[in-house]
Enzyme design. Structure first.
Site, mmCIF file in Angstrom:
data_model
loop_
_atom_site.group_PDB
_atom_site.id
_atom_site.type_symbol
_atom_site.label_atom_id
_atom_site.label_comp_id
_atom_site.label_asym_id
_atom_site.label_seq_id
_atom_site.Cartn_x
_atom_site.Cartn_y
_atom_site.Cartn_z
ATOM 1 N N TYR A 132 0.710 -0.834 0.144
ATOM 2 C CA TYR A 132 0.257 0.222 0.251
ATOM 3 C C TYR A 132 0.777 1.125 0.259
ATOM 4 O O TYR A 132 1.434 1.007 0.667
ATOM 5 C CB TYR A 132 -0.848 0.469 0.883
ATOM 6 C CG TYR A 132 -1.983 0.870 1.033
ATOM 7 C CD1 TYR A 132 -3.490 0.656 0.640
ATOM 8 C CD2 TYR A 132 -1.900 2.425 1.537
ATOM 9 C CE1 TYR A 132 -3.945 1.059 0.748
ATOM 10 C CE2 TYR A 132 -2.953 3.034 1.586
ATOM 11 C CZ TYR A 132 -4.493 2.325 1.131
ATOM 12 O OH TYR A 132 -5.440 3.421 0.843
ATOM 13 N N TYR B 292 -5.226 5.914 -7.248
ATOM 14 C CA TYR B 292 -5.847 5.258 -5.943
ATOM 15 C C TYR B 292 -7.568 4.975 -5.341
ATOM 16 O O TYR B 292 -9.041 5.414 -5.018
ATOM 17 C CB TYR B 292 -5.511 6.287 -4.605
ATOM 18 C CG TYR B 292 -5.950 6.991 -3.750
ATOM 19 C CD1 TYR B 292 -4.915 6.111 -2.610
ATOM 20 C CD2 TYR B 292 -7.427 7.351 -2.915
ATOM 21 C CE1 TYR B 292 -6.097 6.055 -0.895
ATOM 22 C CE2 TYR B 292 -7.879 7.862 -1.415
ATOM 23 C CZ TYR B 292 -6.774 6.450 -0.883
ATOM 24 O OH TYR B 292 -6.548 7.201 -0.149
#
Length: 388
Positions: A297, A341
């Site tokens: 991430y 995102y």
């Protein structure tokens, strides 16, 4: 308690379908429509229909409730529905919840989804503007009056301490940005397709919050992503090679807050990630040496380095050198800095593609992928593997 011993979830469920909308800065349609498009695309990919679905999992920060998505997508009765808290930290936990439901017989086919207009609508990067009074909000209240209003400012505190502790400069974060953009440049689905960058580009990008520059920060994206989870046995009768859930975990550290855990013993690591790492390695029986691809991430580059260190791929302060050396294939879709995102859900889809052998940046022989979710908050992680 599973935090102290291995669990038995591994090998009982698999991701069998992935689907997404296009990733853009202005989708021109509602978040519900994005969610339904992604769900239908994932079901088509899995060779299943809405009638096969009896479970849905999403995030708490979602404007498209499970029953509304079910109705709009043509899904009938549901025996399982669940939402995971803490923003991007929820990504891998949606699959964990789905796998738990499948493994225990609560549901047969569960779809995990995330859809938002995070650029054209509510922009998380705009920071705290209005907030309902909660205990969680009170923790933020200790920091907001001093100007710590945005996610970048919250991460910058830990990033500055990390650099100081290990005698490093901000350029060390640039290795993550360059790597992600290199992969995104080859990915036609990525917003930054065809647009690689150099370390010089990173160093020349404008400051956001010292020591973070523009190219240290992820995109803000409109789009949707969905994943279909079912049993390994059923997966073998479906058209795509399954990505088996080898291990799944959630984790919160001591004195955990959302992005502002400044009163812990140190700021150079991610204790919540350490909790997830211990559980994944313990339950899977694997170690860093067994991982073929890492999908980490990357909302902000410093936390990628800290994740590598917490998982044991390298020592404290060595994450930048590890990335620079290409010691492990990372974020082969371009990550959230390069592709989109989507609160980490697109990263899980890339891990599935690596297992299938269909990534645009395919790693030869990839059989085990590590996926992580949002850091700085209570988080989650997955190890996915090939069947057999």
């Amino acid at each position: 308690m599973s935090i102290r011993r291995a669990d038995s979830l591994g090998g009982r469920a698999a991701i069998v379908g992935i689907g997404a909308t296009e990733f853009s800065k202005d989708s021109g349609r509602s978040e519900l429509k994005l969610a339904v498009e992604a769900v239908r695309a994932a079901l088509d990919d899995a060779g299943l229909t809405p009638a096969d679905v009896d479970g849905l999992v999403t995030f708490t920060m979602d404007t498209s409730p499970e029953i509304t998505v079910a109705q709009a997508a043509g899904i009938g009765e549901l025996s399982f529905f669940s939402r995971i808290h803490y923003g991007g930290g929820a990504a891998c936990a949606t699959v964990q919840q789905a796998a738990l439901a499948v493994a225990t017989g609560i549901a047969d086919v569960v779809v995990c989804y995330r859809a938002f207009n995070e650029r054209s609508g509510r922009r998380f990067g705009s920071g705290v503007q209005r907030r309902e009074p909660t205990a969680e909000g009170a923790a933020l209240g200790w920091n907001l009056p001093y100007g710590l209003l945005t996610p970048a400012s919250w991460v910058a505190m830990a990033a500055r301490r990390y650099l100081h502790a290990y005698g490093l400069g901000p350029e060390v974060f640039g290795h993550v940005a360059v790597l992600d953009r290199r992969h995104a440049a080859r990915n036609t689905a990525a917003y930054f397709h065809g647009k690689p960058i150099t370390l010089a580009d990173h160093a020349a990008s404008r400051w956001i919050v010292d020591p973070l520059r523009l190219l240290d920060c992820c995109q803000e994206t409109d789009g949707g992503q969905a994943l279909v989870v079912t049993s390994v046995e059923r997966a073998r009768d479906l058209p795509r090679p399954p990505a088996v859930v080898v291990a799944a975990a959630q984790g919160a550290g001591r004195s955990q807050e959302q992005m502002t855990s400044y009163y812990r013993d140190g700021l150079t690591g991610l204790p919540e990630t350490a909790v997830v790492a211990r559980q994944l390695w313990r339950s899977s029986g694997l170690s860093p040496a067994d991982i073929d691809v890492g999908i980490l991430y990357d909302h902000f580059t410093p936390f990628v380095l800290m994740q590598l260190e917490e998982f044991g791929f390298c020592g404290p302060g060595e994450g930048g050198a590890f990335v620079a050396a290409d010691a492990l294939p990372l974020n082969t879709h371009g990550g959230q800095l390069g592709e989109a995102y989507l609160h980490g859900m697109n990263g899980i889809a890339e891990a599935v593609r690596q297992i299938r052998g269909t990534s645009v940046n395919q790693v030869a022989g990839a059989a085990r992928t590590l996926v992580t979710a949002g850091t700085g908050v209570p988080t989650s992680g997955l190890v996915l593997g090939a069947d057999g």
